[in-house]
Motif scaffolding. Structure first.
Motif, PDB file in Angstrom:
ATOM      1  N   ILE A  60       0.876  -1.175   0.000  1.00 35.72           N
ATOM      2  CA  ILE A  60       0.000   0.000   0.000  1.00 35.72           C
ATOM      3  C   ILE A  60       0.912   1.223   0.000  1.00 35.72           C
ATOM      4  O   ILE A  60       1.714   1.393   0.928  1.00 35.72           O
ATOM      5  N   LEU A  61       0.802   2.047  -1.049  1.00 35.06           N
ATOM      6  CA  LEU A  61       1.611   3.266  -1.129  1.00 35.06           C
ATOM      7  C   LEU A  61       0.701   4.475  -1.058  1.00 35.06           C
ATOM      8  O   LEU A  61      -0.336   4.518  -1.726  1.00 35.06           O
ATOM      9  N   LEU A  62       1.084   5.459  -0.247  1.00 38.68           N
ATOM     10  CA  LEU A  62       0.382   6.740  -0.217  1.00 38.68           C
ATOM     11  C   LEU A  62       1.373   7.784  -0.688  1.00 38.68           C
ATOM     12  O   LEU A  62       2.422   7.964  -0.056  1.00 38.68           O
ATOM     13  N   ASP A  63       1.055   8.414  -1.799  1.00 37.50           N
ATOM     14  CA  ASP A  63       1.961   9.406  -2.358  1.00 37.50           C
ATOM     15  C   ASP A  63       3.357   8.804  -2.561  1.00 37.50           C
ATOM     16  O   ASP A  63       4.373   9.455  -2.301  1.00 37.50           O
ATOM     17  N   GLY A  64       3.391   7.538  -2.932  1.00 42.95           N
ATOM     18  CA  GLY A  64       4.653   6.861  -3.210  1.00 42.95           C
ATOM     19  C   GLY A  64       5.358   6.268  -2.004  1.00 42.95           C
ATOM     20  O   GLY A  64       6.369   5.578  -2.151  1.00 42.95           O
ATOM     21  N   GLU A  65       4.836   6.527  -0.790  1.00 38.74           N
ATOM     22  CA  GLU A  65       5.488   6.023   0.436  1.00 38.74           C
ATOM     23  C   GLU A  65       4.737   4.809   0.967  1.00 38.74           C
ATOM     24  O   GLU A  65       3.502   4.845   1.069  1.00 38.74           O
ATOM     25  N   PRO A  66       5.461   3.735   1.347  1.00 42.21           N
ATOM     26  CA  PRO A  66       4.754   2.551   1.854  1.00 42.21           C
ATOM     27  C   PRO A  66       4.064   2.807   3.202  1.00 42.21           C
ATOM     28  O   PRO A  66       4.650   3.416   4.092  1.00 42.21           O
ATOM     29  N   LEU A  67       2.808   2.352   3.306  1.00 29.29           N
ATOM     30  CA  LEU A  67       2.041   2.498   4.554  1.00 29.29           C
ATOM     31  C   LEU A  67       1.949   1.193   5.320  1.00 29.29           C
ATOM     32  O   LEU A  67       1.692   1.192   6.517  1.00 29.29           O
ATOM     33  N   HIS A  68       2.109   0.062   4.611  1.00 26.94           N
ATOM     34  CA  HIS A  68       1.628  -1.198   5.154  1.00 26.94           C
ATOM     35  C   HIS A  68       2.474  -1.753   6.296  1.00 26.94           C
ATOM     36  O   HIS A  68       2.110  -2.767   6.866  1.00 26.94           O
ATOM     37  N   ARG A  69       3.567  -1.096   6.635  1.00 25.74           N
ATOM     38  CA  ARG A  69       4.296  -1.555   7.820  1.00 25.74           C
ATOM     39  C   ARG A  69       4.205  -0.546   8.964  1.00 25.74           C
ATOM     40  O   ARG A  69       4.802  -0.730  10.011  1.00 25.74           O
ATOM     41  N   LEU A  70       3.444   0.520   8.760  1.00 23.09           N
ATOM     42  CA  LEU A  70       3.365   1.572   9.782  1.00 23.09           C
ATOM     43  C   LEU A  70       2.246   1.271  10.768  1.00 23.09           C
ATOM     44  O   LEU A  70       1.228   0.684  10.414  1.00 23.09           O
ATOM     45  N   PRO A  71       2.405   1.724  12.035  1.00 33.44           N
ATOM     46  CA  PRO A  71       1.302   1.574  12.988  1.00 33.44           C
ATOM     47  C   PRO A  71       0.150   2.527  12.639  1.00 33.44           C
ATOM     48  O   PRO A  71       0.352   3.540  11.957  1.00 33.44           O
ATOM     49  N   ALA A  72      -1.048   2.185  13.134  1.00 36.85           N
ATOM     50  CA  ALA A  72      -2.261   2.926  12.745  1.00 36.85           C
ATOM     51  C   ALA A  72      -2.142   4.425  13.045  1.00 36.85           C
ATOM     52  O   ALA A  72      -2.563   5.249  12.232  1.00 36.85           O
ATOM     53  N   HIS A  73      -1.550   4.793  14.176  1.00 30.28           N
ATOM     54  CA  HIS A  73      -1.500   6.226  14.512  1.00 30.28           C
ATOM     55  C   HIS A  73      -0.603   6.989  13.544  1.00 30.28           C
ATOM     56  O   HIS A  73      -0.844   8.163  13.232  1.00 30.28           O
ATOM     57  N   GLU A  74       0.417   6.301  13.023  1.00 30.18           N
ATOM     58  CA  GLU A  74       1.307   6.937  12.047  1.00 30.18           C
ATOM     59  C   GLU A  74       0.589   7.108  10.693  1.00 30.18           C
ATOM     60  O   GLU A  74       0.775   8.106  10.000  1.00 30.18           O
ATOM     61  N   ILE A  75      -0.257   6.145  10.364  1.00 31.19           N
ATOM     62  CA  ILE A  75      -1.023   6.233   9.113  1.00 31.19           C
ATOM     63  C   ILE A  75      -2.021   7.394   9.211  1.00 31.19           C
ATOM     64  O   ILE A  75      -2.181   8.176   8.272  1.00 31.19           O
ATOM     65  N   LEU A  76      -2.627   7.543  10.380  1.00 31.15           N
ATOM     66  CA  LEU A  76      -3.526   8.692  10.617  1.00 31.15           C
ATOM     67  C   LEU A  76      -2.746   9.998  10.477  1.00 31.15           C
ATOM     68  O   LEU A  76      -3.198  10.950   9.833  1.00 31.15           O
ATOM     69  N   ALA A  77      -1.549  10.018  11.055  1.00 29.16           N
ATOM     70  CA  ALA A  77      -0.726  11.233  10.992  1.00 29.16           C
ATOM     71  C   ALA A  77      -0.320  11.570   9.550  1.00 29.16           C
ATOM     72  O   ALA A  77      -0.093  12.735   9.224  1.00 29.16           O
ATOM     73  N   ARG A  78      -0.276  10.562   8.688  1.00 32.14           N
ATOM     74  CA  ARG A  78       0.040  10.824   7.273  1.00 32.14           C
ATOM     75  C   ARG A  78      -1.169  11.306   6.485  1.00 32.14           C
ATOM     76  O   ARG A  78      -1.100  11.488   5.271  1.00 32.14           O
ATOM     77  N   GLY A  79      -2.320  11.408   7.167  1.00 31.77           N
ATOM     78  CA  GLY A  79      -3.463  12.010   6.486  1.00 31.77           C
ATOM     79  C   GLY A  79      -4.519  11.040   6.006  1.00 31.77           C
ATOM     80  O   GLY A  79      -5.303  11.367   5.115  1.00 31.77           O
ATOM     81  N   VAL A  80      -4.549   9.843   6.595  1.00 30.14           N
ATOM     82  CA  VAL A  80      -5.562   8.861   6.201  1.00 30.14           C
ATOM     83  C   VAL A  80      -6.566   8.718   7.353  1.00 30.14           C
ATOM     84  O   VAL A  80      -6.192   8.314   8.453  1.00 30.14           O
ATOM     85  N   ALA A  81      -7.829   9.061   7.110  1.00 24.49           N
ATOM     86  CA  ALA A  81      -8.862   8.938   8.150  1.00 24.49           C
ATOM     87  C   ALA A  81      -9.898   7.920   7.707  1.00 24.49           C
ATOM     88  O   ALA A  81     -10.170   7.775   6.516  1.00 24.49           O
ATOM     89  N   HIS A  82     -10.500   7.257   8.690  1.00 22.92           N
ATOM     90  CA  HIS A  82     -11.376   6.124   8.415  1.00 22.92           C
ATOM     91  C   HIS A  82     -12.655   6.301   9.226  1.00 22.92           C
ATOM     92  O   HIS A  82     -12.597   6.389  10.451  1.00 22.92           O
ATOM     93  N   SER A  83     -13.775   6.379   8.543  1.00 20.18           N
ATOM     94  CA  SER A  83     -15.067   6.392   9.235  1.00 20.18           C
ATOM     95  C   SER A  83     -15.616   4.971   9.137  1.00 20.18           C
ATOM     96  O   SER A  83     -16.016   4.517   8.070  1.00 20.18           O
ATOM     97  N   PRO A  84     -15.598   4.228  10.264  1.00 13.38           N
ATOM     98  CA  PRO A  84     -15.832   2.781  10.156  1.00 13.38           C
ATOM     99  C   PRO A  84     -17.292   2.416   9.937  1.00 13.38           C
ATOM    100  O   PRO A  84     -18.193   3.208  10.210  1.00 13.38           O
ATOM    101  N   GLU A  85     -17.479   1.196   9.466  1.00 11.21           N
ATOM    102  CA  GLU A  85     -18.819   0.628   9.345  1.00 11.21           C
ATOM    103  C   GLU A  85     -19.467   0.637  10.731  1.00 11.21           C
ATOM    104  O   GLU A  85     -18.815   0.330  11.728  1.00 11.21           O
ATOM    105  N   GLY A  86     -20.732   0.983  10.789  1.00  8.06           N
ATOM    106  CA  GLY A  86     -21.426   0.974  12.075  1.00  8.06           C
ATOM    107  C   GLY A  86     -21.149   2.211  12.912  1.00  8.06           C
ATOM    108  O   GLY A  86     -21.625   2.331  14.039  1.00  8.06           O
TER     109      GLY A  86
END
Ligand code: ATP
Length: 237
Positions: A60-86
């Motif tokens: 998984i690349l965001l703007d060319g940078e790999p995300l898939h080994r990062l912890p969730a809080h770091e992924i959030l800090a990179r600008g990815v937000a998730h509104s979950p099911e339910g």
């Protein structure tokens, strides 16, 4: 270069392979939808992008940078937000307290206040009832609050899981109209929906996910016109 690039993603729950080599891209400033029936693997894909699940393989690349080994809080800090099911709101907390949870990584109080005002402008009912407990709200209002909470991290990529679930057609239209406004103001949106008609009408591009695989892709308009999509997901034929 695509903003989000998911390649050959495989995700399993123990022995169950929920996602089996899915690839797709999301361009900056687009609304891209993943549609498909219950259990196809859509939620699993979003949870993996968010860092809540680890892929077995793929990238998984965001703007060319790999995300898939990062912890969730770091992924959030990179600008990815998730509104979950339910929606996952805190029913006994107020609207404003729920929104502030979406900004928990931020320390800039003036920025947080101005983002709260922006969300109240986007969803006036939330502003009018900012001191009310979230549990008192209708399904549609709770969905607005869940989207508002995700926006409080100022995401570059907003991922929405089934925002129309349990909502009336009018409320669904209102929520999806807001998603279009967010895209028009520069937010990239990855939308997961079982309501294929609503999602495709709104999407710049979309992918059909079936049994953990991508089976079809095209612009929203192309897929809406595709007889296979019409038969399987739009109740035709
Ligand atoms: P829905 O819209 O119903 O959430 P979906 O397309 O989002 O469907 P997923 O929720 O990603 O699909 O589920 C994909 C597959 O993984 C399904 O077969 C499901 O039963 C399985 N699955 C999902 N969560 C788990 C879990 N926690 N443990 C084991 N299997 C799971």
């Amino acid at each position: 270069m695509s903003f989000l690039e998911v390649s050959d993603l495989t995700v399993a729950y123990g022995a169950i392979q929920a996602v089996r080599g899915v690839s797709f891209v999301v361009g900056r400033g687009e609304i891209v939808s993943l549609i498909g029936s219950n259990g196809a693997g859509k939620t699993t894909i979003l949870r993996t992008i968010s860092g809540l699940l680890r892929p077995v393989s793929g990238g998984i690349l965001l703007d060319g940078e790999p995300l898939h080994r990062l912890p969730a809080h770091e992924i959030l800090a990179r600008g990815v937000a998730h509104s979950p099911e339910g929606r996952r709101l805190f029913a006994r907390m107020t609207v404003e307290e729920n929104l502030r949870l979406g900004a928990y990584t931020r320390r800039d109080e003036p920025g947080i206040k101005s983002d709260l005002e922006r969300i109240y402008a986007l969803f006036p009912v939330l502003g009018e009832r900012r001191g009310d407990k979230a549990g008192l709200f209708s399904g549609g209002e709770q969905q607005m609050l869940a989207i508002g909470r995700a926006l409080m991290s100022r995401p570059q990529l907003l991922m929405l899981d089934e925002p129309s679930m349990g909502l009336s057609p009018i409320m669904t239209r209102k929520i999806l109209e807001t998603v279009r406004e967010l895209r028009d103001s520069g937010t990239t949106v990855l939308l997961v929906e079982q309501n294929a008609l609503a999602a495709l009408s709104l999407s710049d591009f979309a992918y059909v996910i079936d049994l953990g695989r991508t089976t079809l892709s095209g612009t929203g308009a192309q897929l809406l016109a595709d007889p296979r999509v019409r038969a399987a997901y739009l109740g035709d034929g």
